[in-house]
Design a protein around this motif. Structure first.
Motif, mmCIF file in Angstrom:
data_model
loop_
_atom_site.group_PDB
_atom_site.id
_atom_site.type_symbol
_atom_site.label_atom_id
_atom_site.label_comp_id
_atom_site.label_asym_id
_atom_site.label_seq_id
_atom_site.Cartn_x
_atom_site.Cartn_y
_atom_site.Cartn_z
ATOM 1 N N ARG A 160 -16.987 -11.227 -2.259
ATOM 2 C CA ARG A 160 -15.808 -10.642 -1.622
ATOM 3 C C ARG A 160 -15.045 -9.895 -2.710
ATOM 4 N NH1 ARG A 160 -13.892 -12.686 3.448
ATOM 5 N NH2 ARG A 160 -15.748 -13.214 4.654
ATOM 6 N N ASP A 161 -14.815 -8.591 -2.498
ATOM 7 C CA ASP A 161 -14.181 -7.803 -3.562
ATOM 8 C C ASP A 161 -13.468 -6.601 -2.962
ATOM 9 O OD1 ASP A 161 -13.509 -7.083 -6.186
ATOM 10 O OD2 ASP A 161 -15.273 -5.805 -6.407
ATOM 11 N N SER A 162 -12.530 -6.068 -3.708
ATOM 12 C CA SER A 162 -11.830 -4.850 -3.330
ATOM 13 C C SER A 162 -11.302 -4.176 -4.580
ATOM 14 C CB SER A 162 -10.655 -5.167 -2.395
ATOM 15 O OG SER A 162 -9.836 -4.028 -2.205
ATOM 16 N N GLY A 163 -11.239 -2.852 -4.525
ATOM 17 C CA GLY A 163 -10.638 -2.113 -5.630
ATOM 18 C C GLY A 163 -9.122 -2.097 -5.558
ATOM 19 N N ILE A 164 -8.549 -2.640 -4.480
ATOM 20 C CA ILE A 164 -7.092 -2.663 -4.335
ATOM 21 C C ILE A 164 -6.536 -3.849 -5.121
ATOM 22 C CG2 ILE A 164 -5.154 -2.868 -2.734
ATOM 23 C CD1 ILE A 164 -6.996 -1.659 -0.575
ATOM 24 N N ALA A 165 -5.903 -3.555 -6.248
ATOM 25 C CA ALA A 165 -5.358 -4.603 -7.107
ATOM 26 C C ALA A 165 -3.936 -4.968 -6.724
ATOM 27 C CB ALA A 165 -5.411 -4.173 -8.566
ATOM 28 N N ALA A 166 -3.206 -3.999 -6.154
ATOM 29 C CA ALA A 166 -1.810 -4.224 -5.782
ATOM 30 C C ALA A 166 -1.414 -3.186 -4.751
ATOM 31 C CB ALA A 166 -0.900 -4.132 -7.006
ATOM 32 N N VAL A 167 -0.327 -3.487 -4.037
ATOM 33 C CA VAL A 167 0.203 -2.566 -3.032
ATOM 34 C C VAL A 167 1.660 -2.282 -3.377
ATOM 35 C CG1 VAL A 167 0.593 -2.142 -0.578
ATOM 36 C CG2 VAL A 167 -1.299 -3.632 -1.296
ATOM 37 N N LEU A 168 2.028 -1.001 -3.395
ATOM 38 C CA LEU A 168 3.410 -0.604 -3.614
ATOM 39 C C LEU A 168 3.898 0.074 -2.333
ATOM 40 C CD1 LEU A 168 4.812 1.169 -6.793
ATOM 41 C CD2 LEU A 168 5.684 1.647 -4.513
ATOM 42 N N PRO A 211 -4.143 -13.745 -3.013
ATOM 43 C CA PRO A 211 -2.875 -13.258 -2.451
ATOM 44 C C PRO A 211 -2.664 -11.783 -2.776
ATOM 45 C CG PRO A 211 -2.553 -15.385 -3.494
ATOM 46 C CD PRO A 211 -3.944 -14.942 -3.860
ATOM 47 N N LEU A 212 -2.083 -11.056 -1.838
ATOM 48 C CA LEU A 212 -1.795 -9.642 -2.044
ATOM 49 C C LEU A 212 -0.579 -9.482 -2.952
ATOM 50 C CD1 LEU A 212 -2.170 -8.265 1.607
ATOM 51 C CD2 LEU A 212 -3.813 -8.008 -0.276
ATOM 52 N N ASN A 213 -0.730 -8.712 -4.005
ATOM 53 C CA ASN A 213 0.399 -8.370 -4.877
ATOM 54 C C ASN A 213 1.152 -7.216 -4.236
ATOM 55 O OD1 ASN A 213 0.455 -9.969 -7.434
ATOM 56 N ND2 ASN A 213 -1.693 -9.323 -7.482
ATOM 57 N N ILE A 214 2.376 -7.478 -3.782
ATOM 58 C CA ILE A 214 3.154 -6.470 -3.075
ATOM 59 C C ILE A 214 4.405 -6.135 -3.875
ATOM 60 C CG2 ILE A 214 4.454 -5.964 -0.975
ATOM 61 C CD1 ILE A 214 2.501 -7.719 0.546
ATOM 62 N N HIS A 215 4.572 -4.858 -4.194
ATOM 63 C CA HIS A 215 5.719 -4.360 -4.941
ATOM 64 C C HIS A 215 6.579 -3.541 -3.995
ATOM 65 C CE1 HIS A 215 3.896 -5.203 -9.005
ATOM 66 N NE2 HIS A 215 2.809 -5.234 -8.237
ATOM 67 N N ALA A 216 7.845 -3.919 -3.847
ATOM 68 C CA ALA A 216 8.759 -3.223 -2.943
ATOM 69 C C ALA A 216 10.192 -3.550 -3.334
ATOM 70 C CB ALA A 216 8.495 -3.621 -1.494
ATOM 71 N N THR A 217 11.123 -2.755 -2.836
ATOM 72 C CA THR A 217 12.532 -3.017 -3.119
ATOM 73 C C THR A 217 13.014 -4.230 -2.324
ATOM 74 O OG1 THR A 217 13.299 -1.588 -1.334
ATOM 75 C CG2 THR A 217 12.971 -0.566 -3.502
ATOM 76 N N ALA A 218 14.155 -4.759 -2.718
ATOM 77 C CA ALA A 218 14.717 -5.922 -2.028
ATOM 78 C C ALA A 218 14.967 -5.654 -0.543
ATOM 79 C CB ALA A 218 16.003 -6.371 -2.724
ATOM 80 N N PRO A 219 15.538 -4.500 -0.135
ATOM 81 C CA PRO A 219 15.728 -4.258 1.295
ATOM 82 C C PRO A 219 14.420 -4.202 2.073
ATOM 83 C CG PRO A 219 17.130 -2.791 0.037
ATOM 84 C CD PRO A 219 16.197 -3.449 -0.949
ATOM 85 N N VAL A 220 13.375 -3.641 1.475
ATOM 86 C CA VAL A 220 12.083 -3.558 2.161
ATOM 87 C C VAL A 220 11.481 -4.955 2.324
ATOM 88 C CG1 VAL A 220 9.697 -2.763 1.947
ATOM 89 C CG2 VAL A 220 11.595 -1.183 1.518
ATOM 90 N N LEU A 221 11.504 -5.744 1.279
ATOM 91 C CA LEU A 221 10.983 -7.105 1.381
ATOM 92 C C LEU A 221 11.766 -7.912 2.407
ATOM 93 C CD1 LEU A 221 10.348 -7.870 -2.404
ATOM 94 C CD2 LEU A 221 8.608 -7.452 -0.650
ATOM 95 N N ALA A 222 13.091 -7.709 2.463
ATOM 96 C CA ALA A 222 13.905 -8.422 3.449
ATOM 97 C C ALA A 222 13.526 -8.024 4.868
ATOM 98 C CB ALA A 222 15.382 -8.142 3.190
ATOM 99 N N THR A 229 9.818 -7.562 -6.805
ATOM 100 C CA THR A 229 10.956 -6.744 -6.381
ATOM 101 C C THR A 229 11.147 -5.561 -7.327
ATOM 102 O OG1 THR A 229 12.043 -8.700 -5.466
ATOM 103 C CG2 THR A 229 13.409 -6.754 -5.817
ATOM 104 N N LEU A 230 11.137 -4.364 -6.762
ATOM 105 C CA LEU A 230 11.323 -3.157 -7.555
ATOM 106 C C LEU A 230 12.799 -2.953 -7.863
ATOM 107 C CD1 LEU A 230 8.951 -0.602 -5.774
ATOM 108 C CD2 LEU A 230 8.459 -2.104 -7.715
ATOM 109 N N ALA A 231 13.106 -2.742 -9.120
ATOM 110 C CA ALA A 231 14.474 -2.421 -9.527
ATOM 111 C C ALA A 231 14.715 -0.923 -9.359
ATOM 112 C CB ALA A 231 14.698 -2.830 -10.975
ATOM 113 N N LEU A 232 15.955 -0.565 -9.088
ATOM 114 C CA LEU A 232 16.333 0.835 -8.921
ATOM 115 C C LEU A 232 17.178 1.300 -10.102
ATOM 116 C CD1 LEU A 232 17.183 0.724 -5.120
ATOM 117 C CD2 LEU A 232 15.135 1.699 -6.191
ATOM 118 N N ASP A 233 16.802 0.814 -11.292
ATOM 119 C CA ASP A 233 17.572 1.129 -12.499
ATOM 120 C C ASP A 233 16.995 2.304 -13.283
ATOM 121 O OD1 ASP A 233 15.261 -0.021 -13.437
ATOM 122 O OD2 ASP A 233 16.236 -1.737 -14.402
#
Length: 321
Positions: A94-102, A123-134, A156-160
């Protein structure tokens, strides 16, 4: 750094399943034809005037690596994976080239593909801002659903404005920029916009210094967006609508383009006019709605794009900045 377009259409894809506008009707007649670039030769009998497109997403990777960051998981993700051999390196049973999702936002056409990845062996590595995750825990609780399958690891992606890396990519850095927009209709704060409901991405190859600015949902080019655009070598921007009243005129919706968070291409202050300030850069329109006349390679609107040196993204398009 290498970028590949998995999907180039707006929500609903092209042709849209229930739409009988002129574009969608023509697309069904020419189904199965490969996509071509905006600078292709004039269409003829062997080159139909439109080409089907799936809903917008990208992958970002590095030369020689089998791992990719998926930017947005569209409802068409399984079709896109089948069309992209790079995403099945077959290193294990079982394999995929998808290492993370933004995720750029929490809109249905950018997140529901996560459900199609539920068989992941990790587990899927998911990168998103706090409002999106909420929003993905409340209004559209995909993260809760996935917890019963592969699970997720949330980042959680920072907006700095600070660059950040996403493993295992070693030479790519991302910067998230808040855009003016609305949260999705199902968000608890739909009528109370939060910074981070929608973002643009500045993607940098640290070895070459080359940069791509990606913003498939862009309603306004404010000073921060303009600065990001000036710093980039390639611009991949919102190509949803040609006209402000496009959907109203075609009797497809009662909403103008800007009210839906999209800067139209034509008219005073439109995308074509604004992109005239960036003629030294490669400029590509993506997230194209099925109603947009630029989808027809024989249209006057498409000819205007070519005259301005602006490209139209297509599924399978590869970009090496």
């Amino acid at each position: 750094m290498k970028i590949k377009v998995l999907g180039s259409a707006a929500g609903g894809g092209f042709p849209q399943w229930n739409c009988n506008c002129g574009n969608c009707t023509l697309a069904r007649r020419t189904a199965g034809q490969p996509a071509v670039s905006a600078h292709a030769a004039s269409p003829d009998a062997a080159n139909p005037t439109v080409h089907a497109r799936t809903q917008s997403s990208l992958i970002v990777g590095e030369e020689g690596s089998a791992d990719w960051v998926l930017i947005n998981a569209s409802p068409d993700i399984l079709t896109q994976i089948r069309a992209t051999p790079e995403l099945q390196p077959a290193r294990g049973r079982r394999d995929s080239g998808i290492a993370a999702v933004l995720l750029m936002d929490a809109q249905i056409d950018h997140v529901t593909g996560l459900l199609m990845l539920r068989e992941s062996s990790r587990p899927l590595n998911i990168h998103a801002t706090a409002p999106v995750l909420a929003d993905l825990r409340t209004g559209l609780p995909l993260l809760t659903v996935l917890s019963h399958y592969c699970g997720t690891v949330e980042h959680t992606l920072a907006l700095d404005g600070q660059p950040f890396a996403i493993a295992p990519l070693k030479h790519v850095r991302f910067q998230a920029l808040a855009l003016s927009s609305k949260a999705p209709p199902y968000s608890p704060h739909r009528h109370d916009p939060h910074p981070g409901d929608n973002i643009g991405l500045l993607i940098t190859d640290t070895r070459s210094g080359r940069r791509v600015f990606y913003a498939p949902g862009l309603g306004e080019i404010d000073p921060a967006v303009a600065q990001a655009m000036r710093s980039a070598d390639v611009l991949m921007l919102d190509g949803t609508f040609w006209d402000e009243d496009e959907m109203i005129r075609l009797e497809l919706s009662s909403k103008p383009a800007r009210s839906m968070g999209h800067l139209p291409q034509s008219g005073a202050g439109g995308m074509l006019e604004r992109l005239g300030d960036y003629a030294d850069k490669r400029r590509i329109l993506i997230h194209i709605n099925n109603s947009n006349p630029v989808l027809r390679h024989d249209s006057p609107e498409h000819a205007q794009l070519r005259a301005h040196g602006i490209e139209l993204a297509y599924d399978g398009m590869e970009i090496v900045p």
